[in-house]
Design an enzyme around this catalytic site. Sequence first.
Site, PDB file in Angstrom:
ATOM      1  N   GLY A   1      32.574  36.694  34.604  1.00 28.86           N
ATOM      2  CA  GLY A   1      33.618  37.186  35.477  1.00 28.86           C
ATOM      3  C   GLY A   1      34.179  38.507  34.992  1.00 28.86           C
TER       4      GLY A   1
ATOM      5  N   ASP B   1      29.494  35.000  42.299  1.00 29.51           N
ATOM      6  CA  ASP B   1      30.490  33.968  42.001  1.00 29.51           C
ATOM      7  C   ASP B   1      30.866  33.178  43.244  1.00 29.51           C
ATOM      8  OD1 ASP B   1      31.624  36.318  43.048  1.00 29.51           O
ATOM      9  OD2 ASP B   1      33.532  36.024  42.007  1.00 29.51           O
TER      10      ASP B   1
ATOM     11  N   ASP C   1      38.942  30.059  44.971  1.00 25.19           N
ATOM     12  CA  ASP C   1      38.759  30.328  43.539  1.00 25.19           C
ATOM     13  C   ASP C   1      39.843  31.300  43.077  1.00 25.19           C
ATOM     14  OD1 ASP C   1      37.985  31.017  40.962  1.00 25.19           O
ATOM     15  OD2 ASP C   1      35.852  31.084  41.455  1.00 25.19           O
TER      16      ASP C   1
END
Length: 257
Positions: free
Chosen positions: A8, A109, A129
């Site tokens: 990330g 992601d 998320d």
Amino acid sequence: MLLAVDVGNTDITFGVFCGAELAARFRFTVKVPRTSDEYGELLCNILVQKGYKPSDITEVIIASVVPKMMYSFTSGIIKYLGCHPIIVGAGIKTGIRIDTSEPRQIGADRIVDAVGAYGQYGGPIIVVDYGTATTYDYVTKDGAFQGGVISPGIRISADALCNNTANLPEIEIKCPGSIIAKETISSMQAGLFYGTLGQTEYIIRRIKEEAGIREARVVATGGLGKIISESTDEIDIYDADLTLKGLQLIYGKQRKV
């Protein structure tokens, strides 16, 4: 054993899978540039601390939203673990189809989260998320990723308040005792927490309305998702390991090719 890796913007999160079981998880920051040797040595050291030998890892799968670090990172994995990782990207089998105008623009992601949510809980489903950015994505009953929303994450908003004002401090992100705050820090906490909560509830309701899926389940993930999910009935499930589970499911699809 499979090592699933979620790269990330803030952290790299690792999950060690023994079959379908998530046996261990750990993370480290991506804010410090590292060489391939530094990545490899750090990863091996953490694996040993968790009770594993580097040679226990036989497969690696990676989803990344940070292209500039991938050469050093993957080189470290190849050199120290002896594995050539599977990279989640265009053309990889996921078990869902991307029904958007520009499929290649959808972040890895978001795809992995959608696979994890649909694979475990079925569809229609909305996936939220709470990462560096907060994303809201919709997957249909028959497994079509329809797109969604990207907004600034809670920490980005907090950093913007601190860095772009003269007198506002860095704060802990948490739910304050009251939305009617009596001093600066709790006022900032109220704005961040209740602003995100209000955004979450509105966007989920709007997606359900536009898609005609009022009974769809909603699953949340991400480090700050827990405090939001505990404060609203719009979120049905909080799954901290959703992304890692999605990576394991995608890995399984490649083994069946």
